[in-house]
Design a protein around this motif. Structure first.
Motif, PDB file in Angstrom:
ATOM      1  N   LEU A  25       1.014  -1.144  -0.009  1.00 49.37           N
ATOM      2  CA  LEU A  25      -0.119   0.000  -0.036  1.00 49.37           C
ATOM      3  C   LEU A  25       0.874   1.283  -0.028  1.00 49.37           C
ATOM      4  CD1 LEU A  25      -2.683  -0.869   2.735  1.00 49.37           C
ATOM      5  CD2 LEU A  25      -3.037  -0.604   0.325  1.00 49.37           C
ATOM      6  N   LYS A  26       0.366   2.235  -0.863  1.00 48.13           N
ATOM      7  CA  LYS A  26       1.106   3.423  -0.880  1.00 48.13           C
ATOM      8  C   LYS A  26       0.473   4.156   0.129  1.00 48.13           C
ATOM      9  CE  LYS A  26       2.240   7.240  -3.655  1.00 48.13           C
ATOM     10  NZ  LYS A  26       1.878   8.108  -4.787  1.00 48.13           N
ATOM     11  N   MET A  27       1.790   4.946   0.796  1.00 50.52           N
ATOM     12  CA  MET A  27       1.278   6.018   2.070  1.00 50.52           C
ATOM     13  C   MET A  27       1.091   7.051   1.405  1.00 50.52           C
ATOM     14  SD  MET A  27       0.424   6.253   5.184  1.00 50.52           S
ATOM     15  CE  MET A  27       0.932   4.828   5.761  1.00 50.52           C
ATOM     16  N   THR A  28      -0.221   7.657   1.722  1.00 52.95           N
ATOM     17  CA  THR A  28      -0.623   8.928   1.244  1.00 52.95           C
ATOM     18  C   THR A  28      -0.676   9.789   2.590  1.00 52.95           C
ATOM     19  OG1 THR A  28      -2.763   8.724   1.287  1.00 52.95           O
ATOM     20  CG2 THR A  28      -1.597   7.912  -0.756  1.00 52.95           C
ATOM     21  N   GLN A  29      -0.793  11.076   2.272  1.00 49.53           N
ATOM     22  CA  GLN A  29      -1.009  12.073   3.321  1.00 49.53           C
ATOM     23  C   GLN A  29      -2.686  11.757   4.161  1.00 49.53           C
ATOM     24  OE1 GLN A  29      -1.105  16.123   2.705  1.00 49.53           O
ATOM     25  NE2 GLN A  29      -0.837  16.834   4.705  1.00 49.53           N
TER      26      GLN A  29
END
Length: 93
Positions: free
Chosen positions: A1-5
């Motif tokens: 999973l890409k960590m986004t703000q």
């Protein structure tokens, strides 16, 4: 999973919402300290007092303060953060 703000805020909100719900429901003693209080040592003194222990604070290093707050918080995160700050200040009253 890409960590986004947005994902980071969602995780942060979920964790601290749970902490606050538990703190208000339980008869446990909680102490909230601010990051700056840890780095200055005052928060660690408070924690030691509450726990009734002598702690080694030699690991505290103000040079670890590398990031500065910036940007806007989502409304829900801001509300939770203000509640946490209020609880951190109550230990002095």
């Amino acid at each position: 999973l890409k960590m986004t703000q947005e994902r980071a805020f969602n995780y942060w909100e979920a964790i601290y919402s749970y902490v606050l719900q538990r703190q208000f429901r339980q008869a446990e003693q909680w102490i909230f300290v601010e990051y700056d209080e840890v780095l200055s040592g005052t928060g660690l003194t408070q924690i030691s007092h509450v726990l009734g222990v002598e702690a080694d604070f030699s690991f505290v290093d103000d040079s670890l303060r590398r990031s500065q707050p910036r940007g806007e918080l989502p409304d829900r995160a801001q509300s939770i953060y203000e509640t946490l700050l209020d609880l951190a200040q109550r230990k002095y009253t």
